[in-house]
Design an enzyme around this catalytic site. Structure first.
Site, PDB file in Angstrom:
ATOM      1  N   ASN A 154      23.900  -6.101  33.077  1.00  0.00           N
ATOM      2  CA  ASN A 154      24.538  -5.164  33.998  1.00  0.00           C
ATOM      3  C   ASN A 154      24.549  -3.723  33.469  1.00  0.00           C
ATOM      4  O   ASN A 154      25.305  -2.878  33.949  1.00  0.00           O
ATOM      5  CB  ASN A 154      25.977  -5.616  34.326  1.00  0.00           C
ATOM      6  CG  ASN A 154      26.874  -5.674  33.088  1.00  0.00           C
ATOM      7  OD1 ASN A 154      26.568  -5.083  32.057  1.00  0.00           O
ATOM      8  ND2 ASN A 154      27.984  -6.395  33.198  1.00  0.00           N
ATOM      9  N   ASP A 176      31.135  -3.268  28.410  1.00  0.00           N
ATOM     10  CA  ASP A 176      31.582  -3.891  29.654  1.00  0.00           C
ATOM     11  C   ASP A 176      32.768  -4.830  29.410  1.00  0.00           C
ATOM     12  O   ASP A 176      33.254  -4.981  28.282  1.00  0.00           O
ATOM     13  CB  ASP A 176      30.426  -4.645  30.318  1.00  0.00           C
ATOM     14  CG  ASP A 176      29.698  -5.585  29.365  1.00  0.00           C
ATOM     15  OD1 ASP A 176      30.345  -6.125  28.449  1.00  0.00           O
ATOM     16  OD2 ASP A 176      28.473  -5.777  29.530  1.00  0.00           O
ATOM     17  N   ASP A 341      47.229   8.324  34.895  1.00  0.00           N
ATOM     18  CA  ASP A 341      46.559   9.545  34.469  1.00  0.00           C
ATOM     19  C   ASP A 341      47.133  10.757  35.220  1.00  0.00           C
ATOM     20  O   ASP A 341      47.511  10.651  36.387  1.00  0.00           O
ATOM     21  CB  ASP A 341      45.061   9.405  34.772  1.00  0.00           C
ATOM     22  CG  ASP A 341      44.247  10.565  34.285  1.00  0.00           C
ATOM     23  OD1 ASP A 341      44.173  10.752  33.065  1.00  0.00           O
ATOM     24  OD2 ASP A 341      43.679  11.286  35.138  1.00  0.00           O
ATOM     25  N   GLU A 370      51.051   9.945  31.983  1.00  0.00           N
ATOM     26  CA  GLU A 370      50.536  11.034  31.162  1.00  0.00           C
ATOM     27  C   GLU A 370      51.219  12.323  31.603  1.00  0.00           C
ATOM     28  O   GLU A 370      50.857  12.918  32.621  1.00  0.00           O
ATOM     29  CB  GLU A 370      49.015  11.161  31.309  1.00  0.00           C
ATOM     30  CG  GLU A 370      48.439  12.255  30.413  1.00  0.00           C
ATOM     31  CD  GLU A 370      46.990  12.580  30.730  1.00  0.00           C
ATOM     32  OE1 GLU A 370      46.270  13.017  29.807  1.00  0.00           O
ATOM     33  OE2 GLU A 370      46.570  12.420  31.892  1.00  0.00           O
TER      34      GLU A 370
END
Length: 629
Positions: A154, A176, A341, A370
């Site tokens: 992948n 991954d 985030d 954050e």
């Protein structure tokens, strides 16, 4: 020609009538074909949620012109159409609806045109009461593209633009989900109980997509990381090891390649200005009573970068979409927490509602935001039930914040040898003197670096003595310690060279790597020195309730030596940190209020026993973690 036309005119009349019917038939058939559904989000839902209201987005050509009904006696409470006829938002009431399949029917002029099956699935047992991460945990932060390549098949995908190129520092390197799963035992051996992975949802940017913060489909794992099923498997494999999985969630923005950016549901889905406007990053304006409205607007509504459209959390449709997406992932992947985030770049009321909606569904669910601010008061403003936020009648409902002022202190303190007035260990001491500002100091994420900062080992020239002092601090103070992948083997990286340098590949994550730091035999002696210390420290921490939830008493550093105690009714732990370049003899009479009648202390790392009744000798640039007896 005339004769021919005259002879065939009856037939032409018949054909014209027939053609008219055919044309009408084809017209309605075209409507039907054009209205076939391309997207349904959420793709399915769950029965028995506390909030029974479910808003379903249907996307397809001209779909808004149809009337919608649903089977099984389920009630549609709202149908919302926007100026974009390719969207229709259907809200249903799911209260008392058991897990089952049902059907939405789309009609034109009362006639059924097409249908769409939908499912309410059964929740896991005790899903609402799931236990989240807390200060008894240690969090391991990794970037999946840079951690380990478990599946070479992948590395590149036809459906995504950027292809595998490990030779390019800022390219896709092939790490991954399978690579994470294969190395869970390594992470567990290190003493970590929780994994925070940077985002795993699809990011279809043409370049620099490896960080995955510019997401293009928030219901789909990036195929270069694996599949949705792989992500579920990661959570399951972690839970087998009593580990917890934290998703990195982005509420502030998506990527410019998100499928909705090609055809916005409504102009107000994202924040837009007449001309491109980037955020000024001055988040202090949110609580600044003197701030101008235009500065506030640019802070909140401005885009992070040109490739990241800013989501409009004042739009009820957008906000509801994000709330449901977050809850869907919790249920689907059996998540244990969120790291959010750019938390305070979003509309304050909107992000507070997003947060509260999740914690209302999951009372024990932890979310760390954050909030990159420069003072404790500014950070404390954003923690749930903050007295500082209360001054402005604001409550973010955010359980946890990241301790960025401590990060700033640790990035300087260990290189300051004299320790005078505001130098060296005084920096650490001063940080904790402001703990009174926070509603919950136990629920703070503490760290010396992450994926956006200079590497700690880079800052301090791979001086393992300073690493040991920093890790001891992280492991023994209040809050939830977070370790950035590779620090535990001495990995460094210079942010001045670009983000790729602080996000290098973990050695051993690729078959061709000569150095496999995932195994003791594969690590260099220097890497083992880092790893062994880190593993011993954080595995010891796992069982220490006095560290997890106990009180703290600290003493003003003298001669660049910092002493503090963590304790509860059952145990007392003394930490001594000598940041000077000289061996120090520490008189312990000053610490009588904490030492009390204890006679000795056994050092956690060296396992040596020290007499604590009079004085302790401590080597330069070193620490002692003493369990008092």
């Amino acid at each position: 020609m005339y004769l021919i036309m005259k002879k065939t005119s009856p037939l032409l009349f018949i054909n014209r009538s027939f053609l008219k019917k055919i044309t009408l038939f084809l017209f309605f058939m075209t409507l039907t074909l054009n209205a076939q559904i391309d997207k349904v989000e959420p793709p399915f839902w769950y029965a028995g949620m506390q909030n029974p209201e479910l808003q379903i987005l249907f996307y397809g050509k001209n779909i808004a012109q149809y009337q919608v009904t649903v089977s099984n006696g389920i009630k549609i409470t709202n149908v919302k159409r926007t100026e974009n006829l390719n969207y229709i938002f259907v809200t249903i009431a799911t209260k008392k609806v058991v897990a089952s399949d049902f059907v939405f029917t789309f009609k034109n002029n009362g006639k059924e045109t097409f249908t769409q099956k939908y499912s309410l699935q059964q929740r896991r047992e005790n899903s609402a009461q799931r236990k989240s991460f807390d200060s008894s945990d240690m969090m391991y932060l990794l970037m999946p593209d840079r951690f380990a390549n478990g599946n070479r098949n992948n590395d590149s995908e036809n459906t995504t633009q950027e292809k595998y190129n490990r030779e390019l520092p800022g390219g896709r390197h092939g790490g991954d989900i399978e690579g994470i799963i294969k190395n869970l035992d390594y992470i567990s051996e290190l003493g970590a109980t929780t994994i925070w992975s940077t985002p795993l949802c699809e990011d279809n940017d043409a370049k620099h997509s490896y960080h995955t913060y510019g997401q293009s489909d928030v219901y789909k794992i990036d195929p270069r990381y694996g599949t949705n099923a792989d992500y579920v498997l990661l959570a399951a494999e972690m839970h087998k090891r009593d580990m917890k999985l934290v998703m990195d969630y982005v509420t502030n923005h998506w990527g410019i390649e998100h499928w909705m950016m090609k055809d916005l549901p409504t102009k107000g889905w994202i924040n837009q200005f007449e001309n491109y406007t980037q955020t000024n990053h001055k988040r202090t304006v949110i609580h600044d009573t003197n701030a101008s409205e235009i500065d506030k607007k640019i802070t909140i509504d401005g885009w992070f970068v040109p490739s990241m459209p800013d989501l409009n959390l004042t739009n009820p449709l957008t906000l509801k979409y994000l709330i449901q997406n977050a809850i869907w992932w919790i249920e689907y992947a059996d998540l244990d927490g969120f790291r959010v985030d750019t938390y305070n770049y979003s509309d304050p009321k909107g992000i507070a509602k997003w947060t509260k909606s999740i914690t209302d569904e999951y009372p024990n669910f932890n979310i760390v935001g954050e909030v990159w601010m420069q003072s404790q008061a500014q950070m404390a403003y954003w923690q749930k039930d903050s007295k500082i936020g209360q001054i402005q009648n604001y409550n973010s409902y955010l359980p946890s914040v990241m301790d960025f002022t401590l990060y700033e202190a640790t990035s300087k303190a260990f290189s300051e040898d004299d320790g005078s007035w505001d130098k060296g260990m005084i920096k650490l001491y001063d940080n904790f003197t402001n703990d009174f500002l926070y509603p919950n100091t136990n629920n703070m994420l503490v760290f010396v670096e992450n994926h956006d900062t200079n590497r700690f080992n880079q800052t301090y020239g791979n001086d393992i003595r300073k690493y040991k002092m920093a890790m001891t601090l992280m492991a023994t103070i209040r809050g939830i310690p977070q370790l950035y992948y590779g620090s535990e083997i001495g990995m460094a990286g210079d942010k001045n060279k670009g983000d790729a340098d602080i996000r290098q590949d973990f050695p051993g994550g690729w078959e061709s790597d000569q150095n496999n730091a995932f195994t003791k035999e594969g690590r260099t002696p220097g890497q083992n020195d880092y790893f062994d210390f880190t593993s011993k420290l954080f595995n010891w921490r796992k069982t220490k309730a006095a560290i997890h939830f106990g009180k703290m008493t600290h003493y003003i550093p003298e001669n660049n030596v910092y002493a503090y105690f963590r304790y509860n009714t059952d145990e007392t732990i003394m930490v001594l940190m000598n940041n000077s370049n000289e061996t120090k003899t520490v008189n312990t009479h000053r610490f009588k209020e904490n030492i009390k009648d204890f006679k000795t202390g056994k050092d956690v790392i060296s396992e040596l026993t020290f007499d604590v009744t009079n004085e302790i000798i401590i080597e330069p640039k070193s620490v002692l973690i003493l369990e008092l007896k």
